[in-house]
Design a protein around this motif. Structure first.
Motif, PDB file in Angstrom:
ATOM      1  N   ASN A 155       0.856  -1.189   0.000  1.00  0.00           N
ATOM      2  CA  ASN A 155       0.000   0.000   0.000  1.00  0.00           C
ATOM      3  C   ASN A 155       0.882   1.226   0.000  1.00  0.00           C
ATOM      4  OD1 ASN A 155      -2.464  -1.413   0.173  1.00  0.00           O
ATOM      5  ND2 ASN A 155      -2.154  -1.681   2.375  1.00  0.00           N
ATOM      6  N   LYS A 156       0.378   2.291  -0.574  1.00  0.00           N
ATOM      7  CA  LYS A 156       1.169   3.511  -0.602  1.00  0.00           C
ATOM      8  C   LYS A 156       0.304   4.709  -0.249  1.00  0.00           C
ATOM      9  CE  LYS A 156       1.881   5.774  -5.036  1.00  0.00           C
ATOM     10  NZ  LYS A 156       2.581   5.835  -6.258  1.00  0.00           N
ATOM     11  N   SER A 157       0.892   5.619   0.483  1.00  0.00           N
ATOM     12  CA  SER A 157       0.210   6.856   0.851  1.00  0.00           C
ATOM     13  C   SER A 157       0.152   7.780  -0.351  1.00  0.00           C
ATOM     14  CB  SER A 157       0.947   7.546   1.991  1.00  0.00           C
ATOM     15  OG  SER A 157       0.973   6.734   3.136  1.00  0.00           O
ATOM     16  N   MET A 158      -0.873   8.593  -0.385  1.00  0.00           N
ATOM     17  CA  MET A 158      -1.036   9.562  -1.478  1.00  0.00           C
ATOM     18  C   MET A 158      -1.541  10.881  -0.908  1.00  0.00           C
ATOM     19  SD  MET A 158      -3.025   7.114  -4.184  1.00  0.00           S
ATOM     20  CE  MET A 158      -3.146   8.381  -5.421  1.00  0.00           C
ATOM     21  N   LEU A 159      -1.181  11.963  -1.568  1.00  0.00           N
ATOM     22  CA  LEU A 159      -1.737  13.254  -1.197  1.00  0.00           C
ATOM     23  C   LEU A 159      -3.196  13.305  -1.627  1.00  0.00           C
ATOM     24  CD1 LEU A 159       1.128  15.661  -2.339  1.00  0.00           C
ATOM     25  CD2 LEU A 159       0.479  15.118   0.012  1.00  0.00           C
ATOM     26  N   GLY A 190       5.184   8.254   6.043  1.00  0.00           N
ATOM     27  CA  GLY A 190       5.466   6.853   6.280  1.00  0.00           C
ATOM     28  C   GLY A 190       6.718   6.361   5.589  1.00  0.00           C
ATOM     29  N   GLY A 191       7.708   7.236   5.452  1.00  0.00           N
ATOM     30  CA  GLY A 191       8.957   6.867   4.809  1.00  0.00           C
ATOM     31  C   GLY A 191       8.919   6.851   3.295  1.00  0.00           C
ATOM     32  N   GLN A 192       7.788   7.207   2.713  1.00  0.00           N
ATOM     33  CA  GLN A 192       7.653   7.236   1.258  1.00  0.00           C
ATOM     34  C   GLN A 192       7.464   8.664   0.767  1.00  0.00           C
ATOM     35  OE1 GLN A 192       4.051   4.916   0.909  1.00  0.00           O
ATOM     36  NE2 GLN A 192       5.193   3.077   0.389  1.00  0.00           N
ATOM     37  N   CYS A 193       8.040   8.959  -0.382  1.00  0.00           N
ATOM     38  CA  CYS A 193       7.817  10.264  -1.004  1.00  0.00           C
ATOM     39  C   CYS A 193       6.423  10.251  -1.633  1.00  0.00           C
ATOM     40  CB  CYS A 193       8.882  10.552  -2.065  1.00  0.00           C
ATOM     41  SG  CYS A 193       8.678  12.172  -2.838  1.00  0.00           S
TER      42      CYS A 193
END
Length: 135
Positions: free
Chosen positions: A3-7, A104-107
């Motif tokens: 999973n990845k965070s998004m704006l 969360g450590g992701q760009c």
């Protein structure tokens, strides 16, 4: 699968509002660009009095920070330090003023600002990102 965070739009609005407030507090007429992690434009604000070219430069700085996952200033420092081969990198905004957004450590994106001194551009970008409570 990861999973990845998004704006989200609310994030973008918060960043833009905080960055604009920082610029206006200092009476700096700039353009503020916010991009996603792929460098795609999510928001652009050209404050009254900002030079038209600042709209292109702010976007380039933001794109460089997002794609490189580091501040755009790092490329400027490498080039100034003698690593001129970076001039051939497929990046346009290799000047200070582009700051990546990490969650969360992701760009998850970046903010690019243009219109005043480069360190002041970066100050505005950081103020915008601070509205998210992220680094």
């Amino acid at each position: 699968m990861k999973n990845k965070s998004m704006l989200e739009l609310a994030d973008v609005k918060a960043i833009a509002q905080a960055a604009e407030a920082e610029a206006l507090k200092n009476q700096w007429m700039v353009t503020i660009a916010i991009v996603d992690d792929g460098g795609h434009l999510l928001a652009l604000q050209r404050l009254d009095g900002a030079a038209p070219i600042s709209a292109q430069i702010a976007q380039a700085k933001a794109r460089t920070a997002a794609l490189g996952r580091r501040e755009s200033r790092s490329y400027e420092e490498m080039i100034n330090g003698g690593r001129v081969s970076f001039l051939s990198a497929p990046l346009e905004g290799m000047l200070e003023g582009g700051v990546p957004i990490f969650a969360g450590g992701q760009c998850v994106g970046a903010v690019g600002v243009s219109g005043v001194k480069s360190a002041e551009d970066a100050q505005i970008a950081r103020a915008g990102i601070a509205a998210l409570g992220q680094s």
